[in-house]
Design a protein around this motif. Structure first.
Motif, PDB file in Angstrom:
ATOM      1  N   PRO A 146       0.817  -1.212   0.000  1.00  0.00           N
ATOM      2  CA  PRO A 146       0.000   0.000   0.000  1.00  0.00           C
ATOM      3  C   PRO A 146       0.851   1.262   0.000  1.00  0.00           C
ATOM      4  O   PRO A 146       1.867   1.359   0.704  1.00  0.00           O
TER       5      PRO A 146
ATOM      6  N   HIS B 153      -1.339   3.646  -4.674  1.00  0.00           N
ATOM      7  CA  HIS B 153      -2.167   2.432  -4.647  1.00  0.00           C
ATOM      8  C   HIS B 153      -2.470   2.106  -3.180  1.00  0.00           C
ATOM      9  O   HIS B 153      -1.622   1.536  -2.484  1.00  0.00           O
ATOM     10  N   TRP B 154      -3.661   2.461  -2.736  1.00  0.00           N
ATOM     11  CA  TRP B 154      -3.990   2.357  -1.314  1.00  0.00           C
ATOM     12  C   TRP B 154      -3.961   0.927  -0.803  1.00  0.00           C
ATOM     13  O   TRP B 154      -3.657   0.694   0.363  1.00  0.00           O
ATOM     14  N   LEU B 155      -4.272  -0.036  -1.650  1.00  0.00           N
ATOM     15  CA  LEU B 155      -4.236  -1.445  -1.242  1.00  0.00           C
ATOM     16  C   LEU B 155      -3.183  -2.227  -2.022  1.00  0.00           C
ATOM     17  O   LEU B 155      -3.257  -3.453  -2.108  1.00  0.00           O
TER      18      LEU B 155
ATOM     19  N   ASP C 230      -4.143  -2.453  -9.776  1.00  0.00           N
ATOM     20  CA  ASP C 230      -4.533  -1.859  -8.499  1.00  0.00           C
ATOM     21  C   ASP C 230      -5.549  -2.758  -7.785  1.00  0.00           C
ATOM     22  O   ASP C 230      -6.623  -3.053  -8.333  1.00  0.00           O
ATOM     23  N   VAL C 231      -5.221  -3.185  -6.572  1.00  0.00           N
ATOM     24  CA  VAL C 231      -6.093  -4.104  -5.822  1.00  0.00           C
ATOM     25  C   VAL C 231      -7.368  -3.398  -5.374  1.00  0.00           C
ATOM     26  O   VAL C 231      -8.454  -3.994  -5.396  1.00  0.00           O
ATOM     27  N   LEU C 232      -7.282  -2.125  -4.988  1.00  0.00           N
ATOM     28  CA  LEU C 232      -8.469  -1.396  -4.551  1.00  0.00           C
ATOM     29  C   LEU C 232      -9.486  -1.287  -5.681  1.00  0.00           C
ATOM     30  O   LEU C 232     -10.696  -1.447  -5.460  1.00  0.00           O
TER      31      LEU C 232
ATOM     32  N   LEU D 293     -11.215  -4.564  -6.073  1.00  0.00           N
ATOM     33  CA  LEU D 293     -12.147  -4.808  -4.977  1.00  0.00           C
ATOM     34  C   LEU D 293     -13.445  -4.022  -5.171  1.00  0.00           C
ATOM     35  O   LEU D 293     -14.545  -4.551  -4.975  1.00  0.00           O
TER      36      LEU D 293
ATOM     37  N   TRP E 252      -1.568  -7.670   1.239  1.00  0.00           N
ATOM     38  CA  TRP E 252      -2.543  -6.724   0.717  1.00  0.00           C
ATOM     39  C   TRP E 252      -3.297  -7.275  -0.493  1.00  0.00           C
ATOM     40  O   TRP E 252      -4.321  -6.735  -0.895  1.00  0.00           O
ATOM     41  N   TRP E 253      -2.799  -8.367  -1.058  1.00  0.00           N
ATOM     42  CA  TRP E 253      -3.415  -8.921  -2.253  1.00  0.00           C
ATOM     43  C   TRP E 253      -4.652  -9.766  -1.920  1.00  0.00           C
ATOM     44  O   TRP E 253      -5.625  -9.774  -2.673  1.00  0.00           O
TER      45      TRP E 253
ATOM     46  N   PRO F 125      -7.668  -7.929   1.956  1.00  0.00           N
ATOM     47  CA  PRO F 125      -8.858  -7.078   1.768  1.00  0.00           C
ATOM     48  C   PRO F 125     -10.062  -7.835   1.220  1.00  0.00           C
ATOM     49  O   PRO F 125     -11.184  -7.635   1.687  1.00  0.00           O
TER      50      PRO F 125
END
Length: 314
Positions: A46, A50-52, A60-62, A65, A240-241, A244
């Motif tokens: 994070p 890229h916050w997550l 980007d994971v966020l 999500l 982080w992957w 969340p």
């Protein structure tokens, strides 16, 4: 309805579910990146950009999500609607009509009940070339209605001989009107509880199908976990992957479970009063619950003492 909303569990569950519904609607619009767009930051934690964090392709994971929330919520609620409609039609009809209709519908329900739902969904979806969210929801809804139908049949059997139903039947009311205006209002809590339970099952089923790679029709939380597991995110300490998405599933399940608990307590006064030491009667008087003793009405005058016998020492 007001008494249901006063329940803390139900209120908390509805609030959390409302947040998920909001993200399902606006998630693709507020996602900072295209969830499929690749970048140069590979498996980065994070950060401000890229916050997550990012995936092995710099995605980007966020964004994944947020975009995946719509698919999960859509499939869960559409499948629950289909399953609830079928369970009400079959269960209530079987319980009220009885006779050969009950025997036929009960046999059909029992056959569907013993069919393993998840393996059947895997077989159906794996044989189709193009699997959409709507098709997944329809398949889940058609395979998970039987248990709720059995519950509704049992409840209808207990209501069909009640006085208000007999009075409606004696007054010449039609069958559809008796079912719609006499039985269904008394089955609302059972139907709502079954609906919530079906949403949980449908969400977990869709995530399971995506996680094992059977369906790949866009981004959802199961797809995120599928790629995280395939690329050894746990071995790379890329928490982080997958964390969340796992938390999103857990919190959604908790919200639906709280709503279900609230429905149970709304229906059952015994559950609603469990753990409370002071209750109020319909007239507003306080009742103190004491273990091993009869409840005592608060504010009641103390019992009068028996008069002393003549010649007894005072």
């Amino acid at each position: 309805m007001k008494s249901f909303l006063r329940n803390g569990k139900a209120t908390a569950g509805l609030a959390i579910l409302g947040v998920y519904l909001l993200f399902a609607i606006i998630g693709p619009w507020i996602a900072p990146y295209d969830p499929s767009a690749r970048g140069n930051d590979l498996v980065k934690g994070p950060s401000a950009a890229h916050w997550l964090g990012t995936t092995h392709l710099g995605q980007d994971v966020l964004s994944q999500l947020l975009v995946g929330t719509r698919s999960v919520v859509y499939v869960g609620f559409l499948a629950a609607i289909i399953a609830t409609v079928l369970s009400v039609l079959v269960g209530v009809a079987a319980g009220y009509l009885g006779g050969k209709t009950d025997d036929t519908l009960s046999v059909f329900t029992n056959v569907v009940l013993v069919i393993p739902a998840v393996p059947l969904m895997i077989i159906i979806t794996s044989t189709l070339n193009d699997v959409s969210d709507t098709l997944i929801a329809v398949i889940i809804g058609l395979t998970c209605w039987s248990w709720n139908a059995r519950v509704l049949r049992a409840q209808t059997l207990s209501l069909r001989r009640r006085d208000f139903v007999e009075a409606a039947r004696a007054s010449g009311e039609r069958t559809w009107r008796i079912i719609g205006f006499e039985l269904l209002p008394n089955l609302t809590a059972v139907i709502a509880s079954g609906f919530v339970g079906t949403v949980i099952f449908a969400v977990l089923s869709e995530i399971t199908l995506a996680f094992i790679g059977v369906v790949n029709n866009g981004w959802n939380w199961g797809t995120i976990l599928f790629w995280a597991q395939g690329q050894q995110a746990l071995g790379q300490d890329a928490w982080w992957w997958f964390v969340p998405a796992g938390l999103a599933i857990a919190v959604l399940g908790m919200a639906l479970a709280l709503i279900n608990f609230g429905i149970d307590e709304f229906v059952s006064p015994r559950l609603r009063s469990a753990g409370k030491t002071k209750l109020r009667t319909a007239r507003g008087r306080t009742v103190r619950m004491r273990i091993g003793f009869t409840p005592v009405l608060g504010g009641a005058p103390p019992p009068a003492k028996e008069p002393a016998l003549a010649g007894e020492a005072k």
